[in-house]
Design a protein around this motif. Structure first.
Motif, short mmCIF file in Angstrom:
data_model
loop_
_atom_site.label_atom_id
_atom_site.label_comp_id
_atom_site.label_asym_id
_atom_site.label_seq_id
_atom_site.Cartn_x
_atom_site.Cartn_y
_atom_site.Cartn_z
N GLU A 1 4.50 36.99 72.48
CA GLU A 1 4.88 38.58 73.13
C GLU A 1 3.47 38.70 73.82
OE1 GLU A 1 6.52 41.48 71.24
OE2 GLU A 1 7.81 40.46 70.31
N LEU B 1 13.13 40.09 79.39
CA LEU B 1 14.39 39.49 79.83
C LEU B 1 15.41 40.63 80.39
CD1 LEU B 1 15.40 37.62 76.68
CD2 LEU B 1 14.73 36.66 79.02
N ASN B 2 14.62 41.72 80.83
CA ASN B 2 15.38 42.89 81.50
C ASN B 2 16.15 42.22 82.86
OD1 ASN B 2 15.99 45.77 82.09
ND2 ASN B 2 14.13 45.51 83.49
N THR C 1 21.75 39.90 81.65
CA THR C 1 22.73 40.48 81.05
C THR C 1 23.98 39.90 81.43
OG1 THR C 1 23.18 42.33 82.39
CG2 THR C 1 21.45 42.71 80.64
N ARG D 1 7.02 41.99 75.75
CA ARG D 1 8.19 42.17 74.80
C ARG D 1 9.39 41.32 75.41
NH1 ARG D 1 8.04 45.77 71.06
NH2 ARG D 1 10.33 46.22 71.44
N PHE D 2 10.18 41.24 74.45
CA PHE D 2 11.39 40.44 74.71
C PHE D 2 12.26 41.23 75.62
CE2 PHE D 2 10.21 38.66 70.67
CZ PHE D 2 10.07 37.34 70.84
N ASP D 3 12.35 42.38 75.48
CA ASP D 3 13.38 43.31 76.12
C ASP D 3 12.85 43.56 77.63
OD1 ASP D 3 11.14 44.66 75.44
OD2 ASP D 3 12.36 46.54 74.58
N ALA D 4 11.43 43.69 77.70
CA ALA D 4 11.00 43.66 78.97
C ALA D 4 10.99 42.34 79.74
CB ALA D 4 9.50 44.12 78.88
N ARG E 1 15.68 33.88 68.21
CA ARG E 1 14.31 33.70 68.25
C ARG E 1 14.25 32.60 66.83
NH1 ARG E 1 9.10 37.80 67.63
NH2 ARG E 1 7.52 36.05 67.38
N SER F 1 22.57 37.98 70.93
CA SER F 1 21.30 38.71 70.84
C SER F 1 19.99 37.68 70.89
CB SER F 1 21.36 39.43 69.58
OG SER F 1 19.93 40.36 69.27
N TYR F 2 19.06 38.23 71.53
CA TYR F 2 17.79 37.25 71.69
C TYR F 2 16.99 37.69 70.73
CZ TYR F 2 15.65 41.59 73.27
OH TYR F 2 14.98 42.70 73.48
N GLN F 3 17.04 38.65 69.82
CA GLN F 3 16.22 38.71 68.67
C GLN F 3 16.85 37.68 67.72
OE1 GLN F 3 18.03 41.35 70.07
NE2 GLN F 3 16.68 43.18 70.28
#
Length: 260
Positions: free
Chosen positions: A241, A251-252, A255, A246-249, A193, A188-190
């Motif tokens: 950020e 690293l979209n 996976t 944002r992290f999720d954007a 961090r 999990s990238y969160q």
């Protein structure tokens, strides 16, 4: 006469304060950095390449320090190719493996400045161009931004992943990432961090997976045309950020399914 007495007492007081601060800082530093502080403060460097000085730590390690000096030109070339030539300044100390305490598997480590430059500690058994270049990237990032921002805002996975771009070891390749992720799951990238999420795991193999993941994540970011400008904005003070998104954007698409 009275003014001279006041001046002398004030000077003595200031010297005592400085000495006390140095002693307290020394006693609270990790053991590896106490060792490197002794080297930087009390020894002459074995050699230097530009603004990078190399210390043996102990006389017995002078030969290893010379080995680092042979790796420095290529290591600096890699770092300059990634980040530019500015800020390649550091003090490198060669240390015995036992100076790393419990972190016996570390290939190297960076500690905060002693005087002017970040201190890079390389175990005597981990000297290579890859390790030297990797740690120099950490030093450049430290030199180019506020130390507080380096510790609190830049994600650990980004810091390590950027350093791994100049580490050509196959230990952090996609094959390794996919194999370890199949055993331990996709990270999990969160969590990655922060230091406790990145460096702390049940097994050393999971930590290796985190490094491999970070290398791949940053490689994906490097493919963006805006990467250089984003990094420059962050190092000049913009929150991570805000600079990268944002992290999720960001690293979209990165996976396990798309990578492995």
């Amino acid at each position: 006469m009275f003014g001279m007495v006041i001046f002398e007492r004030t000077l003595i007081w200031l010297v005592m304060v400085v000495v006390a601060v140095v002693v307290v800082a020394f006693l609270t530093l990790p053991i590896g950095c106490r060792y490197c502080v002794r080297a930087v403060l009390f020894e002459r460097p074995v050699g230097r390449d530009g603004d990078v000085r190399v210390f043996a730590g102990e006389g017995a390690y002078a030969k290893s320090a010379q080995q680092v000096l042979t790796h420095l030109p290529e290591a600096k070339r890699r770092v300059a190719g990634l980040l530019g030539p500015q800020g390649i300044q550091a003090d490198i100390v060669i240390a015995p493996r036992d100076q790393f305490g419990e972190n016996v598997d570390y290939a190297g480590a960076m500690f905060d400045r002693v005087f002017g430059s970040p201190v890079l500690v390389l175990p005597i058994d981990s000297i290579s161009t890859n390790t030297t270049a990797h740690e120099l990237v950490h030093a450049v990032l430290e030199n180019r931004q506020n130390w507080w921002r380096s510790a609190t805002d830049m994600p650990v996975w980004f810091n390590e992943g950027l350093a791994l771009q100049v580490d050509y070891s196959s230990s952090f390749g996609v094959d390794v990432l996919c194999q370890l992720s199949s055993n331990y799951g996709w990270p999990s990238y969160q969590k990655l961090r922060y230091p406790e999420g990145f460096y702390t795991a049940r097994t050393q193999q999971e930590v290796l997976r985190n490094y491999a993941w970070a290398k791949g994540a940053v490689w994906n970011l490097l493919q963006q045309d805006s990467f250089v400008e984003n990094l420059k904005a962050h190092l000049q003070g913009q929150p991570w950020e805000a600079a990268f998104g944002r992290f999720d954007a960001v690293l979209n698409g990165y996976t396990a399914r798309s990578t492995c």
